[in-house]
Design a protein around this motif. Structure first.
Motif, PDB file in Angstrom:
ATOM      1  N   LEU A  14      16.537 -24.574 -59.544  1.00  0.00           N
ATOM      2  CA  LEU A  14      15.647 -25.795 -59.791  1.00  0.00           C
ATOM      3  C   LEU A  14      15.352 -26.564 -60.946  1.00  0.00           C
ATOM      4  CD1 LEU A  14      13.492 -23.850 -57.177  1.00  0.00           C
ATOM      5  CD2 LEU A  14      14.399 -26.006 -56.757  1.00  0.00           C
ATOM      6  N   ASP A  15      15.007 -25.633 -62.157  1.00  0.00           N
ATOM      7  CA  ASP A  15      15.738 -25.925 -63.577  1.00  0.00           C
ATOM      8  C   ASP A  15      15.982 -26.916 -63.794  1.00  0.00           C
ATOM      9  OD1 ASP A  15      12.368 -24.966 -63.859  1.00  0.00           O
ATOM     10  OD2 ASP A  15      13.314 -22.913 -64.759  1.00  0.00           O
ATOM     11  N   ALA A  16      17.117 -26.568 -63.134  1.00  0.00           N
ATOM     12  CA  ALA A  16      18.412 -27.565 -63.968  1.00  0.00           C
ATOM     13  C   ALA A  16      18.483 -29.312 -63.339  1.00  0.00           C
ATOM     14  CB  ALA A  16      19.302 -27.156 -63.502  1.00  0.00           C
ATOM     15  N   PHE A  17      18.487 -28.854 -62.509  1.00  0.00           N
ATOM     16  CA  PHE A  17      18.043 -30.325 -61.991  1.00  0.00           C
ATOM     17  C   PHE A  17      16.803 -30.802 -61.095  1.00  0.00           C
ATOM     18  CE2 PHE A  17      21.888 -27.671 -59.711  1.00  0.00           C
ATOM     19  CZ  PHE A  17      23.382 -28.307 -60.237  1.00  0.00           C
ATOM     20  N   SER A  18      15.938 -30.481 -62.446  1.00  0.00           N
ATOM     21  CA  SER A  18      14.743 -31.255 -62.250  1.00  0.00           C
ATOM     22  C   SER A  18      14.325 -31.994 -62.366  1.00  0.00           C
ATOM     23  CB  SER A  18      13.519 -29.880 -62.983  1.00  0.00           C
ATOM     24  OG  SER A  18      13.749 -30.061 -64.444  1.00  0.00           O
ATOM     25  N   SER A  19      15.429 -32.753 -63.180  1.00  0.00           N
ATOM     26  CA  SER A  19      15.337 -34.214 -63.756  1.00  0.00           C
ATOM     27  C   SER A  19      15.933 -34.687 -62.586  1.00  0.00           C
ATOM     28  CB  SER A  19      15.819 -34.142 -65.753  1.00  0.00           C
ATOM     29  OG  SER A  19      17.315 -34.175 -65.120  1.00  0.00           O
ATOM     30  N   MET A  20      16.243 -34.653 -61.199  1.00  0.00           N
ATOM     31  CA  MET A  20      16.953 -35.241 -60.152  1.00  0.00           C
ATOM     32  C   MET A  20      16.021 -36.757 -60.152  1.00  0.00           C
ATOM     33  SD  MET A  20      19.119 -33.003 -58.291  1.00  0.00           S
ATOM     34  CE  MET A  20      19.547 -34.696 -57.171  1.00  0.00           C
ATOM     35  N   LYS A  21      16.558 -38.377 -59.597  1.00  0.00           N
ATOM     36  CA  LYS A  21      15.878 -38.304 -59.212  1.00  0.00           C
ATOM     37  C   LYS A  21      14.517 -38.454 -57.647  1.00  0.00           C
ATOM     38  CE  LYS A  21      14.622 -43.157 -58.212  1.00  0.00           C
ATOM     39  NZ  LYS A  21      15.502 -44.665 -57.118  1.00  0.00           N
ATOM     40  N   ASP A  22      14.690 -37.422 -57.474  1.00  0.00           N
ATOM     41  CA  ASP A  22      14.760 -36.847 -55.684  1.00  0.00           C
ATOM     42  C   ASP A  22      14.483 -35.252 -55.881  1.00  0.00           C
ATOM     43  OD1 ASP A  22      14.358 -35.928 -52.967  1.00  0.00           O
ATOM     44  OD2 ASP A  22      15.983 -36.598 -52.273  1.00  0.00           O
ATOM     45  N   ASN A  23      13.699 -35.091 -56.503  1.00  0.00           N
ATOM     46  CA  ASN A  23      13.492 -33.636 -57.183  1.00  0.00           C
ATOM     47  C   ASN A  23      13.295 -32.369 -55.817  1.00  0.00           C
ATOM     48  OD1 ASN A  23      12.541 -34.126 -59.618  1.00  0.00           O
ATOM     49  ND2 ASN A  23      10.536 -34.195 -58.608  1.00  0.00           N
ATOM     50  N   PRO A  24      15.220 -31.288 -56.405  1.00  0.00           N
ATOM     51  CA  PRO A  24      15.357 -30.306 -55.318  1.00  0.00           C
ATOM     52  C   PRO A  24      13.972 -29.144 -55.565  1.00  0.00           C
ATOM     53  CG  PRO A  24      16.171 -30.160 -57.632  1.00  0.00           C
ATOM     54  CD  PRO A  24      16.179 -30.996 -57.097  1.00  0.00           C
ATOM     55  N   VAL A  25      13.140 -29.129 -53.730  1.00  0.00           N
ATOM     56  CA  VAL A  25      12.150 -28.143 -53.726  1.00  0.00           C
ATOM     57  C   VAL A  25      12.569 -26.833 -54.068  1.00  0.00           C
ATOM     58  CG1 VAL A  25      10.706 -29.652 -53.422  1.00  0.00           C
ATOM     59  CG2 VAL A  25      11.863 -29.101 -51.778  1.00  0.00           C
ATOM     60  N   ASP A  26      13.410 -27.393 -52.728  1.00  0.00           N
ATOM     61  CA  ASP A  26      14.435 -25.447 -52.713  1.00  0.00           C
ATOM     62  C   ASP A  26      16.269 -25.352 -52.356  1.00  0.00           C
ATOM     63  OD1 ASP A  26      14.515 -22.857 -51.609  1.00  0.00           O
ATOM     64  OD2 ASP A  26      14.829 -23.123 -50.193  1.00  0.00           O
ATOM     65  N   VAL A  27      16.739 -23.944 -53.192  1.00  0.00           N
ATOM     66  CA  VAL A  27      17.790 -24.034 -52.993  1.00  0.00           C
ATOM     67  C   VAL A  27      18.362 -22.978 -51.769  1.00  0.00           C
ATOM     68  CG1 VAL A  27      19.258 -23.017 -54.955  1.00  0.00           C
ATOM     69  CG2 VAL A  27      17.112 -24.064 -55.856  1.00  0.00           C
ATOM     70  N   ILE A  28      19.303 -23.713 -51.541  1.00  0.00           N
ATOM     71  CA  ILE A  28      20.039 -21.868 -50.581  1.00  0.00           C
ATOM     72  C   ILE A  28      21.122 -21.807 -51.367  1.00  0.00           C
ATOM     73  CG2 ILE A  28      20.679 -21.909 -48.395  1.00  0.00           C
ATOM     74  CD1 ILE A  28      19.781 -24.208 -47.202  1.00  0.00           C
ATOM     75  N   LEU A  29      21.602 -20.303 -51.610  1.00  0.00           N
ATOM     76  CA  LEU A  29      22.449 -19.812 -52.006  1.00  0.00           C
ATOM     77  C   LEU A  29      23.114 -19.131 -51.567  1.00  0.00           C
ATOM     78  CD1 LEU A  29      21.058 -18.294 -55.036  1.00  0.00           C
ATOM     79  CD2 LEU A  29      22.089 -20.448 -55.247  1.00  0.00           C
ATOM     80  N   LYS A  30      23.996 -18.947 -50.832  1.00  0.00           N
ATOM     81  CA  LYS A  30      25.477 -18.407 -50.327  1.00  0.00           C
ATOM     82  C   LYS A  30      26.109 -17.739 -50.540  1.00  0.00           C
ATOM     83  CE  LYS A  30      28.989 -18.316 -46.596  1.00  0.00           C
ATOM     84  NZ  LYS A  30      30.277 -19.093 -45.897  1.00  0.00           N
ATOM     85  N   VAL A  31      25.491 -15.963 -51.033  1.00  0.00           N
ATOM     86  CA  VAL A  31      26.293 -15.233 -51.941  1.00  0.00           C
ATOM     87  C   VAL A  31      26.954 -13.824 -51.205  1.00  0.00           C
ATOM     88  CG1 VAL A  31      24.772 -15.097 -53.613  1.00  0.00           C
ATOM     89  CG2 VAL A  31      23.942 -13.994 -51.727  1.00  0.00           C
TER      90      VAL A  31
END
Length: 66
Positions: A46-63
């Motif tokens: 989330l921190d790495a992609f926080s500068s996107m125009k449409d901010n991410p609010v959650d991350v789905i990880l498949k591990v």
């Protein structure tokens, strides 16, 4: 089965959920074993992609646990 937060894993896929409801798949560049909690990995993404125009609010990880 009780999930151990310290179990090592490999990220298979990452999807960002944005504020507007979009799902953006992210390419996994390097597959390596990670031993930090998944919650911290999500926060780092989330921190790495926080500068996107449409901010991410959650991350789905498949591990895959190792």
């Amino acid at each position: 089965m009780k999930m151990n937060k310290k179990r090592p894993y490999v990220i298979q896929s990452i999807t960002l959920l944005t504020y507007n409801g979009s799902k953006i798949p992210v390419s996994v560049v390097e597959e390596r074993i990670i031993d930090i909690p998944i919650r911290i990995t999500k926060e780092k993404a989330l921190d790495a992609f926080s500068s996107m125009k449409d901010n991410p609010v959650d991350v789905i990880l498949k591990v895959k646990y190792v």
